[in-house]
Scaffold this active site. Structure first.
Site, mmCIF file in Angstrom:
data_model
loop_
_atom_site.group_PDB
_atom_site.id
_atom_site.type_symbol
_atom_site.label_atom_id
_atom_site.label_comp_id
_atom_site.label_asym_id
_atom_site.label_seq_id
_atom_site.Cartn_x
_atom_site.Cartn_y
_atom_site.Cartn_z
ATOM 1 N N ARG A 1 0.823 -1.215 0.000
ATOM 2 C CA ARG A 1 0.000 0.000 0.000
ATOM 3 C C ARG A 1 0.850 1.256 0.000
ATOM 4 O O ARG A 1 0.572 2.208 -0.736
ATOM 5 C CB ARG A 1 -0.971 0.006 1.181
ATOM 6 C CG ARG A 1 -2.074 -1.029 1.026
ATOM 7 C CD ARG A 1 -2.940 -1.114 2.255
ATOM 8 N NE ARG A 1 -2.108 -1.541 3.374
ATOM 9 C CZ ARG A 1 -2.376 -1.338 4.654
ATOM 10 N NH1 ARG A 1 -3.462 -0.691 4.999
ATOM 11 N NH2 ARG A 1 -1.588 -1.773 5.594
ATOM 12 N N ASN B 1 -6.239 -2.710 2.309
ATOM 13 C CA ASN B 1 -6.204 -4.170 2.419
ATOM 14 C C ASN B 1 -7.633 -4.683 2.498
ATOM 15 O O ASN B 1 -8.490 -4.053 3.114
ATOM 16 C CB ASN B 1 -5.462 -4.610 3.686
ATOM 17 C CG ASN B 1 -3.966 -4.502 3.546
ATOM 18 O OD1 ASN B 1 -3.425 -4.465 2.447
ATOM 19 N ND2 ASN B 1 -3.271 -4.451 4.669
#
Length: 110
Positions: free
Chosen positions: A39, A57
């Site tokens: 990320r 996520n």
């Protein structure tokens, strides 16, 4: 809700330009993509490429993202997602173009 509250909400929302030169794509990335800085790397890459939206996520160990920008920038970001950062093992990237009038200000983690 009061009418003044609703008007305040409308003032802070941004809308796409009428020529709709901005593309919005929903993405799911599967593989070894959690717990390796995917990320954070995605955010850095999106900032470099001038793409806005978000990344997060998912409960199934995949990563979800929303990409927005001109077609060529979104396409380059999708290409980067095919490999991701060092340490990632991307098995699949699935994407779907969306129709929306929401315009994201920046790319962020959710």
């Amino acid at each position: 809700m009061s009418e003044s509250f609703n008007i305040g909400i409308l003032r802070i929302m941004k809308h796409l330009p009428p020529d709709n030169s901005v593309e919005t794509v929903s993405v799911r990335i599967t593989g070894r993509v959690q717990g390796i800085g995917f990320r954070a790397a995605c955010i850095r890459q999106a900032h470099k490429m001038g793409v806005t939206g978000w990344v997060r996520n998912a409960a199934d160990q995949s990563v979800e993202a929303m990409l927005q920008g001109p077609h060529d920038q979104v396409d380059r970001m999708l290409s980067w997602l095919l490999t991701g950062p060092p340490g990632a093992r991307v098995d699949e990237v699935s994407s779907e173009a969306l129709v929306t009038d929401r315009l994201f200000d920046r790319f962020e983690q959710w």
